[in-house]
Motif scaffolding. Structure first.
Motif, PDB file in Angstrom:
ATOM      1  N   ILE A 171       0.784  -1.003  -0.187  1.00 37.03           N
ATOM      2  CA  ILE A 171      -0.248   0.446   0.325  1.00 37.03           C
ATOM      3  C   ILE A 171       0.768   1.355  -0.055  1.00 37.03           C
ATOM      4  CG2 ILE A 171      -0.410   0.030   2.851  1.00 37.03           C
ATOM      5  CD1 ILE A 171      -3.096  -0.210  -0.282  1.00 37.03           C
ATOM      6  N   LYS A 172       2.604   1.175   0.679  1.00 36.56           N
ATOM      7  CA  LYS A 172       2.847   2.632   0.590  1.00 36.56           C
ATOM      8  C   LYS A 172       4.064   2.448  -1.420  1.00 36.56           C
ATOM      9  CE  LYS A 172       3.541   2.069   5.738  1.00 36.56           C
ATOM     10  NZ  LYS A 172       4.444   2.730   6.710  1.00 36.56           N
ATOM     11  N   GLY A 173       3.945   1.611  -1.696  1.00 33.28           N
ATOM     12  CA  GLY A 173       4.349   1.638  -3.055  1.00 33.28           C
ATOM     13  C   GLY A 173       5.853   0.523  -2.677  1.00 33.28           C
ATOM     14  N   ARG A 174       6.193   0.073  -1.789  1.00 35.07           N
ATOM     15  CA  ARG A 174       7.056  -0.499  -2.075  1.00 35.07           C
ATOM     16  C   ARG A 174       7.207  -2.289  -2.973  1.00 35.07           C
ATOM     17  NH1 ARG A 174       7.101   0.929   4.428  1.00 35.07           N
ATOM     18  NH2 ARG A 174       6.253  -0.653   4.457  1.00 35.07           N
ATOM     19  N   VAL A 175       7.701  -2.513  -3.605  1.00 33.76           N
ATOM     20  CA  VAL A 175       7.802  -3.903  -4.701  1.00 33.76           C
ATOM     21  C   VAL A 175       7.861  -5.270  -3.660  1.00 33.76           C
ATOM     22  CG1 VAL A 175       8.578  -4.986  -6.758  1.00 33.76           C
ATOM     23  CG2 VAL A 175       8.523  -2.566  -6.462  1.00 33.76           C
ATOM     24  N   LEU A 176       7.287  -5.884  -3.468  1.00 29.87           N
ATOM     25  CA  LEU A 176       7.102  -6.759  -2.928  1.00 29.87           C
ATOM     26  C   LEU A 176       7.794  -7.521  -3.644  1.00 29.87           C
ATOM     27  CD1 LEU A 176       3.390  -6.611  -1.261  1.00 29.87           C
ATOM     28  CD2 LEU A 176       5.832  -6.606  -0.196  1.00 29.87           C
ATOM     29  N   ILE A 177       6.787  -8.647  -5.323  1.00 28.13           N
ATOM     30  CA  ILE A 177       7.473  -9.003  -5.399  1.00 28.13           C
ATOM     31  C   ILE A 177       7.352  -8.152  -6.810  1.00 28.13           C
ATOM     32  CG2 ILE A 177       6.762 -11.519  -6.836  1.00 28.13           C
ATOM     33  CD1 ILE A 177       5.432 -12.180  -4.350  1.00 28.13           C
ATOM     34  N   TRP A 178       8.237  -9.139  -7.888  1.00 30.44           N
ATOM     35  CA  TRP A 178       7.887  -9.039  -9.351  1.00 30.44           C
ATOM     36  C   TRP A 178       8.923  -9.647 -10.569  1.00 30.44           C
ATOM     37  CZ3 TRP A 178      11.880  -6.184 -13.043  1.00 30.44           C
ATOM     38  CH2 TRP A 178      13.655  -6.106 -12.184  1.00 30.44           C
ATOM     39  N   ARG A 179       8.185  -9.615 -11.609  1.00 31.85           N
ATOM     40  CA  ARG A 179       8.522 -10.119 -12.927  1.00 31.85           C
ATOM     41  C   ARG A 179       8.828  -9.379 -13.803  1.00 31.85           C
ATOM     42  NH1 ARG A 179      10.931 -13.075 -15.630  1.00 31.85           N
ATOM     43  NH2 ARG A 179      10.867 -15.583 -16.481  1.00 31.85           N
ATOM     44  N   ASP A 180      10.536  -9.848 -14.322  1.00 33.26           N
ATOM     45  CA  ASP A 180      10.695  -9.189 -15.105  1.00 33.26           C
ATOM     46  C   ASP A 180      10.355  -9.643 -16.765  1.00 33.26           C
ATOM     47  OD1 ASP A 180      12.130  -7.343 -16.541  1.00 33.26           O
ATOM     48  OD2 ASP A 180      14.246  -7.583 -16.195  1.00 33.26           O
TER      49      ASP A 180
ATOM     50  N   ARG B 164      11.249  -8.224 -20.337  1.00 31.80           N
ATOM     51  CA  ARG B 164      12.350  -7.549 -21.224  1.00 31.80           C
ATOM     52  C   ARG B 164      13.224  -6.869 -20.685  1.00 31.80           C
ATOM     53  NH1 ARG B 164       8.497  -8.459 -25.154  1.00 31.80           N
ATOM     54  NH2 ARG B 164       9.752  -7.230 -26.795  1.00 31.80           N
ATOM     55  N   GLY B 165      13.834  -6.726 -19.005  1.00 27.99           N
ATOM     56  CA  GLY B 165      15.195  -6.344 -19.651  1.00 27.99           C
ATOM     57  C   GLY B 165      14.586  -4.858 -19.672  1.00 27.99           C
ATOM     58  N   ASP B 166      13.958  -4.458 -19.924  1.00 28.24           N
ATOM     59  CA  ASP B 166      13.959  -2.393 -19.697  1.00 28.24           C
ATOM     60  C   ASP B 166      12.963  -2.270 -18.537  1.00 28.24           C
ATOM     61  OD1 ASP B 166      11.184  -3.018 -20.694  1.00 28.24           O
ATOM     62  OD2 ASP B 166      11.711  -2.456 -22.770  1.00 28.24           O
ATOM     63  N   VAL B 167      12.959  -2.246 -18.232  1.00 28.20           N
ATOM     64  CA  VAL B 167      12.140  -1.474 -16.322  1.00 28.20           C
ATOM     65  C   VAL B 167      13.187  -2.271 -15.504  1.00 28.20           C
ATOM     66  CG1 VAL B 167      10.140  -0.888 -15.571  1.00 28.20           C
ATOM     67  CG2 VAL B 167      10.537  -0.343 -17.967  1.00 28.20           C
ATOM     68  N   SER B 168      13.057  -1.186 -14.162  1.00 30.62           N
ATOM     69  CA  SER B 168      13.586  -1.761 -13.251  1.00 30.62           C
ATOM     70  C   SER B 168      12.378  -1.761 -12.232  1.00 30.62           C
ATOM     71  CB  SER B 168      15.488  -1.256 -12.872  1.00 30.62           C
ATOM     72  OG  SER B 168      14.919  -0.006 -12.613  1.00 30.62           O
ATOM     73  N   ALA B 169      12.877  -2.476 -11.396  1.00 31.11           N
ATOM     74  CA  ALA B 169      12.158  -2.182 -10.125  1.00 31.11           C
ATOM     75  C   ALA B 169      12.627  -0.466  -9.150  1.00 31.11           C
ATOM     76  CB  ALA B 169      12.350  -3.196  -8.900  1.00 31.11           C
TER      77      ALA B 169
ATOM     78  N   ALA C  16      10.043   1.408 -11.444  1.00 30.56           N
ATOM     79  CA  ALA C  16       8.661   1.089 -10.578  1.00 30.56           C
ATOM     80  C   ALA C  16       8.196   2.224  -9.296  1.00 30.56           C
ATOM     81  CB  ALA C  16       8.232  -0.242 -10.556  1.00 30.56           C
ATOM     82  N   GLU C  17       9.451   1.945  -8.336  1.00 31.55           N
ATOM     83  CA  GLU C  17       9.117   2.013  -7.373  1.00 31.55           C
ATOM     84  C   GLU C  17       9.309   3.804  -7.021  1.00 31.55           C
ATOM     85  OE1 GLU C  17      11.634   0.804  -3.843  1.00 31.55           O
ATOM     86  OE2 GLU C  17      10.165  -1.197  -3.925  1.00 31.55           O
ATOM     87  N   ARG C  18      10.054   4.663  -7.742  1.00 26.31           N
ATOM     88  CA  ARG C  18      10.363   6.063  -7.574  1.00 26.31           C
ATOM     89  C   ARG C  18       8.808   6.879  -7.875  1.00 26.31           C
ATOM     90  NH1 ARG C  18      15.193   5.472  -9.576  1.00 26.31           N
ATOM     91  NH2 ARG C  18      14.253   5.744 -11.445  1.00 26.31           N
ATOM     92  N   PHE C  19       8.411   6.307  -9.543  1.00 26.11           N
ATOM     93  CA  PHE C  19       7.276   6.134  -9.814  1.00 26.11           C
ATOM     94  C   PHE C  19       5.912   6.469  -9.227  1.00 26.11           C
ATOM     95  CE2 PHE C  19       3.267   4.294 -11.842  1.00 26.11           C
ATOM     96  CZ  PHE C  19       2.566   5.696 -11.986  1.00 26.11           C
TER      97      PHE C  19
ATOM     98  N   ASN D 274      -7.503  -4.830  -2.005  1.00 26.67           N
ATOM     99  CA  ASN D 274      -7.403  -5.021  -0.414  1.00 26.67           C
ATOM    100  C   ASN D 274      -5.812  -4.294  -0.476  1.00 26.67           C
ATOM    101  OD1 ASN D 274      -9.223  -6.424  -0.216  1.00 26.67           O
ATOM    102  ND2 ASN D 274      -8.324  -8.445  -0.705  1.00 26.67           N
ATOM    103  N   ASN D 275      -4.649  -4.515   0.290  1.00 28.06           N
ATOM    104  CA  ASN D 275      -4.098  -4.073  -0.020  1.00 28.06           C
ATOM    105  C   ASN D 275      -2.552  -3.865  -0.273  1.00 28.06           C
ATOM    106  OD1 ASN D 275      -3.242  -6.034   1.289  1.00 28.06           O
ATOM    107  ND2 ASN D 275      -2.280  -5.507   3.246  1.00 28.06           N
ATOM    108  N   VAL D 276      -3.021  -4.172  -1.654  1.00 34.10           N
ATOM    109  CA  VAL D 276      -1.582  -4.878  -2.877  1.00 34.10           C
ATOM    110  C   VAL D 276      -2.229  -3.706  -4.396  1.00 34.10           C
ATOM    111  CG1 VAL D 276      -0.600  -6.698  -4.282  1.00 34.10           C
ATOM    112  CG2 VAL D 276      -1.892  -6.641  -1.640  1.00 34.10           C
ATOM    113  N   TYR D 277      -1.466  -3.491  -4.868  1.00 29.36           N
ATOM    114  CA  TYR D 277      -1.514  -3.005  -6.347  1.00 29.36           C
ATOM    115  C   TYR D 277      -0.791  -3.916  -7.418  1.00 29.36           C
ATOM    116  CZ  TYR D 277      -2.331   2.098  -4.482  1.00 29.36           C
ATOM    117  OH  TYR D 277      -2.659   2.712  -4.131  1.00 29.36           O
ATOM    118  N   LEU D 278      -1.424  -4.205  -8.119  1.00 28.03           N
ATOM    119  CA  LEU D 278      -0.948  -5.050  -8.518  1.00 28.03           C
ATOM    120  C   LEU D 278      -0.301  -4.079 -10.480  1.00 28.03           C
ATOM    121  CD1 LEU D 278      -3.422  -6.810  -8.176  1.00 28.03           C
ATOM    122  CD2 LEU D 278      -2.629  -8.457  -9.479  1.00 28.03           C
ATOM    123  N   MET D 279       0.794  -3.671 -10.687  1.00 27.95           N
ATOM    124  CA  MET D 279       1.066  -3.254 -12.175  1.00 27.95           C
ATOM    125  C   MET D 279       1.677  -4.026 -13.229  1.00 27.95           C
ATOM    126  SD  MET D 279       2.680   0.425 -11.386  1.00 27.95           S
ATOM    127  CE  MET D 279       4.285  -0.467 -10.769  1.00 27.95           C
ATOM    128  N   THR D 280       1.604  -3.561 -14.598  1.00 29.86           N
ATOM    129  CA  THR D 280       2.138  -3.441 -15.276  1.00 29.86           C
ATOM    130  C   THR D 280       3.230  -2.347 -15.858  1.00 29.86           C
ATOM    131  OG1 THR D 280       0.746  -3.385 -17.115  1.00 29.86           O
ATOM    132  CG2 THR D 280       1.168  -5.957 -16.546  1.00 29.86           C
TER     133      THR D 280
END
Length: 428
Positions: free
Chosen positions: A13-22, A24-29, A32-35, A66-72
């Protein structure tokens, strides 16, 4: 899809990455957190509510559950609606595995989450989002995962929504044609908005890989076949199909042909934007006797044919918030005062067509009130009901054929139901 997603992020809920899957290798975690931190900081800004945001050469698409954001995130020109739909499908998959999608359930099951992220998307393109198929080869039990398993055929063939080898002793198909009537009537008794939203809901218990064909009284199809429509044909708008329907076949000859998933699914949804006559009409008159007593007289009339009967009718009538000591009389059904809703609820189990029933209610009001009290903003009368064996659009299933190579006989069952959706009358 015109472009691919670069990565999929699950954030708290605070915008911290819990889990991510890369992918194509052209966007970093970190990007995403900074945005997302910037987005949370300007939460009051109306633009921060947009589910699609372009920032520093990257398109971000996100949904909250709920308390999770899903983002592409993607650097390409993507079909945003398709990726947002994909995120909602991912939520459904996680809910199938973990009962509820929350930060805690993700932390407890991160191994399974990573396995799912590998299967549901490949190099940024959505793949398998059918939870039933995924659960056949991605098990939540770690002990069972030690056995080397072959992926089910559904993952490797064209029919990704159905596994092979399904077997039933009794082969049956249940088709429910469900229509919801949405209507809004203003204080002058004029219909402001009306439409019908319909769905063909199926439950299939069929062995093997059956081919199903469904025929409706669709005007375009009947006219193309040179048949006389005689007023029984209907025009459907905004038709949406389940992915199992062969769209090319439907566009060519209007035949609904498909290999169904196992179990329950919505085969098709549609809308009718024609003017709809209210099926249950409610008139209410309010009389104030001095400042201490109010009397409400209500007439409810069914405006459909006598051979049909509405069931489980609930009529919710607004009353003043300070009303007390109700005295209620009805010609049919039962009525009770619901102070938590500031409403009088009239329940009728069975309401035949072409009938009219009355309700009369008296309430006491506080004897002390201002001479020029500000008039209350009144809530609308809300009506709920179901009418079995009846459709307001006149849609009919002309045939439902089931063909399977083993040649078994299947029993198709068809049922029609009309129910109230957003059914409001502002007539008090």
């Amino acid at each position: 899809m015109s472009g691919a997603a670069s990565a999929l992020f699950l954030l708290d809920i605070k915008g911290r990455v819990l889990i991510w899957r890369d992918y194509r290798g052209d966007v970093s975690a970190a990007q995403a957190e900074r945005f997302f931190t910037k987005l949370i900081e300007k939460e009051g800004d109306p633009q921060s509510q947009d589910p699609v945001v372009y920032d520093d050469g990257i398109s971000y698409m996100f949904v909250q559950h709920n308390n999770v954001y899903l983002m592409t995130a993607s650097r390409q020109n993507c079909n945003a609606a398709s990726l947002l739909l994909f995120l909602h499908r991912v939520i459904d998959v996680f809910k199938h595995y973990f009962e509820e999608l929350e930060e805690e359930s993700l932390r407890d099951n991160f191994v399974v989450v990573y396995e799912l992220l590998d299967e549901i998307m490949d190099f940024g393109y959505p793949q398998f989002t059918e939870a039933k198929i995924l659960s056949e080869f991605i098990k939540t039990d770690a002990y069972r995962m030690e056995v080397t398993q072959r992926p089910p055929m559904a993952v490797t063939n064209a029919v990704s929504w159905r596994s092979e080898g399904i077997s039933y002793k009794k082969n049956e198909v249940f088709l429910d044609v469900v229509e919801s009537v949405n209507i809004l009537v203003n204080s002058n008794g004029q219909i402001v908005r009306s439409d019908v939203v319909g769905a063909l809901k199926m439950r299939t218990y069929l062995s093997g890989m059956p081919e199903c064909k469904l025929g409706l009284n669709d005007r375009v199809l009947l006219e193309a076949q040179g048949r006389a429509t005689k007023g029984k044909a209907i025009d459907l708008d905004d038709i949406k199909f389940h992915q199992c329907v062969r769209l090319a076949r439907f566009e060519n000859d209007r035949t609904i042909s498909f290999i169904p998933p196992d179990g329950s699914f919505d085969l098709m949804t549609y809308r009718l934007s024609t003017q709809v006559k209210p099926l249950i009409w409610v008139e209410a008159q309010t009389e104030r006797h001095s400042r201490s007593r109010i009397e409400i007289m209500v007439k409810a009339r069914s405006q459909f044919k006598e051979r049909s009967t509405a069931t489980n009718v609930d009529i919710e009538l607004p009353v003043p918030s300070d009303a007390t000591n109700p005295n209620i009389r009805t010609s049919l059904g039962s009525a009770s005062y619901a102070p938590e809703k500031d409403a009088l609820v009239w329940k009728i189990k069975s309401f035949p067509g072409g009938k009219e029933y009355m309700l009369r209610a008296e309430f006491s009001l506080p004897s002390i009130s201002a001479e020029e009290a500000v008039p209350e903003r009144k809530a609308p009368i809300r009506v709920k009901f179901e009418i079995p064996y009846f459709t307001i659009s006149g849609i009919q299933v002309r045939y439902l054929k089931i063909i399977e190579k083993s040649g078994y006989q299947a029993l198709p069952w068809v049922r029609y139901i009309t129910m109230a959706g957003e059914y409001e009358l502002r007539v008090m």
